[in-house]
Write a protein that holds these residues in place. Sequence first.
Motif, mmCIF file in Angstrom:
data_model
loop_
_atom_site.group_PDB
_atom_site.id
_atom_site.type_symbol
_atom_site.label_atom_id
_atom_site.label_comp_id
_atom_site.label_asym_id
_atom_site.label_seq_id
_atom_site.Cartn_x
_atom_site.Cartn_y
_atom_site.Cartn_z
ATOM 1 N N ASN A 1 0.849 -1.196 0.000
ATOM 2 C CA ASN A 1 0.000 0.000 0.000
ATOM 3 C C ASN A 1 0.881 1.241 0.000
ATOM 4 O O ASN A 1 2.101 1.170 0.139
ATOM 5 C CB ASN A 1 -0.960 -0.009 1.193
ATOM 6 N N GLU A 2 0.256 2.391 -0.141
ATOM 7 C CA GLU A 2 1.001 3.648 -0.265
ATOM 8 C C GLU A 2 1.819 3.963 0.982
ATOM 9 O O GLU A 2 2.944 4.480 0.885
ATOM 10 C CB GLU A 2 0.033 4.799 -0.553
ATOM 11 N N SER A 3 1.276 3.657 2.152
ATOM 12 C CA SER A 3 2.002 3.976 3.380
ATOM 13 C C SER A 3 3.276 3.144 3.511
ATOM 14 O O SER A 3 4.303 3.634 4.003
ATOM 15 C CB SER A 3 1.108 3.749 4.606
ATOM 16 N N GLU A 4 3.250 1.896 3.068
ATOM 17 C CA GLU A 4 4.441 1.046 3.104
ATOM 18 C C GLU A 4 5.521 1.607 2.187
ATOM 19 O O GLU A 4 6.711 1.639 2.535
ATOM 20 C CB GLU A 4 4.087 -0.378 2.684
ATOM 21 N N GLU B 1 5.793 4.767 1.055
ATOM 22 C CA GLU B 1 6.265 6.067 1.545
ATOM 23 C C GLU B 1 7.201 5.912 2.730
ATOM 24 O O GLU B 1 8.170 6.668 2.876
ATOM 25 C CB GLU B 1 5.069 6.940 1.931
ATOM 26 N N LYS B 2 6.936 4.928 3.592
ATOM 27 C CA LYS B 2 7.784 4.709 4.764
ATOM 28 C C LYS B 2 9.214 4.377 4.333
ATOM 29 O O LYS B 2 10.183 4.931 4.871
ATOM 30 C CB LYS B 2 7.217 3.581 5.619
#
Length: 258
Positions: A211-214, A216-217
């Motif tokens: 997902n996007e949060s993974e 971006e992290k």
Amino acid sequence: MEVKTKRCVEGNLPNELKDLLATLAENWGGWLIKNEDEESSRNVLVRLYGDVQEMFIQARTLSADDLRDTEISALIASKVRELHELDMPGPRNVVLWDRLRTWLSIAKRICSVEHMKEFRLDELGYEIKGLENKFSFEQKIGFCHNDLQYGNIMIDDKTLILTFIDYEYASHNPVTYDIANHFCEMGDLECLEECYRFVRAYLSYSGHEPNESEIEKILEEAEKYTLASHLCWGLWRSSRHMQKFHQNWLKKSQLLSV
């Protein structure tokens, strides 16, 4: 992958390194052969603890432009993830910070007074400790190559099989440091779209849909770790590549204030 040792002093390779090489060969479909005399124009020299290791690979080394090729970059990302997931022998201790301190000590001994002042080497001990503290949060530790520049990556253009070579600096480290180091070779995250695709392919290894949060992290952590990469290779090349220190000082306040 076929790994051949040549011109090595018997018993000179540490047992831990022998185990490491054997694990790499076993996991990547290769085998170890000693004292092979076959000559080939495609032989590649790999430096390991001062010994000369010789690998015969039907492939070519990548170019700087290859790192930005969409298909090749995705292959590299998957191979990097595969490397990070290997269960290698030895303790899973982070090597990065002690290595930087060791290389700083060497740089101080060999640099001129002018270079000491120009590149603020007397401050770098505090700089290294500060970065180590900044990255003291829980993060994934894996077996890292630590020098994934294009000259250490080979590809068979027919099969598109990649091979990483020159494991001289390989060790356990934060995996995002290894990614950051590769990004520096791509242009220091100047092209976020290419870095985004790389991280997506890295996380997609083994069929996972990130997902996007993974994504971006990892991008955020990798961007900060470029500071450690600049210090690492600036110290390694000492007076010959001092511009790496400029990159650290220029970007430090910007990246660590986020």
